[in-house]
Write a protein that holds these residues in place. Structure first.
Motif, mmCIF file in Angstrom:
data_model
loop_
_atom_site.group_PDB
_atom_site.id
_atom_site.type_symbol
_atom_site.label_atom_id
_atom_site.label_comp_id
_atom_site.label_asym_id
_atom_site.label_seq_id
_atom_site.Cartn_x
_atom_site.Cartn_y
_atom_site.Cartn_z
ATOM 1 N N MET A 79 41.990 41.788 73.222
ATOM 2 C CA MET A 79 42.457 43.118 73.634
ATOM 3 C C MET A 79 42.601 43.189 75.152
ATOM 4 N N THR A 80 41.634 42.657 75.874
ATOM 5 C CA THR A 80 41.680 42.661 77.334
ATOM 6 C C THR A 80 42.894 41.875 77.830
ATOM 7 N N ALA A 81 43.148 40.714 77.227
ATOM 8 C CA ALA A 81 44.307 39.900 77.620
ATOM 9 C C ALA A 81 45.602 40.646 77.321
ATOM 10 N N MET A 82 45.688 41.247 76.147
ATOM 11 C CA MET A 82 46.903 41.973 75.757
ATOM 12 C C MET A 82 47.185 43.130 76.710
ATOM 13 N N MET A 83 46.163 43.841 77.118
ATOM 14 C CA MET A 83 46.348 45.011 77.979
ATOM 15 C C MET A 83 46.912 44.645 79.355
ATOM 16 N N LYS A 84 46.838 43.371 79.734
ATOM 17 C CA LYS A 84 47.371 42.917 81.016
ATOM 18 C C LYS A 84 48.824 42.459 80.922
ATOM 19 N N MET A 85 49.351 42.389 79.687
ATOM 20 C CA MET A 85 50.684 41.833 79.480
ATOM 21 C C MET A 85 51.750 42.919 79.351
ATOM 22 N N ASP A 86 52.957 42.534 79.678
ATOM 23 C CA ASP A 86 54.133 43.302 79.283
ATOM 24 C C ASP A 86 54.610 42.655 77.985
ATOM 25 N N LYS A 87 55.422 41.591 78.087
ATOM 26 C CA LYS A 87 55.809 40.833 76.895
ATOM 27 C C LYS A 87 54.566 40.071 76.419
ATOM 28 N N LEU A 88 54.291 40.129 75.126
ATOM 29 C CA LEU A 88 53.117 39.464 74.579
ATOM 30 C C LEU A 88 53.354 37.964 74.474
ATOM 31 N N ASP A 89 52.331 37.205 74.861
ATOM 32 C CA ASP A 89 52.406 35.752 74.895
ATOM 33 C C ASP A 89 51.371 35.175 73.936
#
Length: 157
Positions: free
Chosen positions: A137-147
């Motif tokens: 969740m923390t990683a996702m919240m930092k993204m625009d396009k999901l990787d």
């Protein structure tokens, strides 16, 4: 006929939207188009309503005028199996005046909101390992396009 069909309100560009969406998604087609006639409120010959199908899902569109606009309160969730799929939808749907946002969200050139999400995200977020799910969740919240690779690395995979 499906029981519930999304019905999208456009301001004069429903035909353009129908043609755009049916080129973006595989297994898509334009259905019935009804044009305004001399007695209608729209320009005679222009699209009044139309049906279209995106990967088997029926949608309807209307050129209803400028009274209503799309908001992020409604979005279409695109489940992607690969990073190539994520990349494709992210770029194509946000092109030509679209707007990229956070956490896989974007608006297309018509103002319709989309979520471009790798399928694995749900699995990673619903992990029985709460710390793993929190890292994802923390990683996702930092993204625009999901990787996908970054999400998997955050999960420890």
């Amino acid at each position: 006929m499906q029981k519930i069909t999304p019905f999208l309100w456009f301001d004069g560009n429903a035909g353009e939207a129908i043609n755009f969406y049916t080129t973006v998604f595989k297994d898509s087609q334009v259905g019935e188009i009804v044009n305004y006639n001399e007695g209608g409120p729209g320009k005679p010959g222009s699209v009044m309503t139309g049906t279209f199908y995106l990967q088997g899902q029926q949608f309807m569109a209307i050129n209803g005028g400028p009274m209503f606009k799309f908001t992020e309160a409604i979005s279409f969730f695109v489940n992607c199996e690969t990073q190539d799929e994520v990349d494709y939808y992210w770029e194509v749907l946000s092109a030509d005046g679209g707007n990229k946002s956070r956490c896989g969200w974007l608006k297309d050139k018509f103002g319709v909101s989309w979520q471009i999400v790798p399928s694995i995200l749900s699995q990673l977020l619903h992990s029985p390992d709460a710390q793993q799910a929190n890292r994802v969740m923390t990683a996702m919240m930092k993204m625009d396009k999901l990787d996908i690779k970054t999400l998997q690395e955050a999960a420890g995979n």
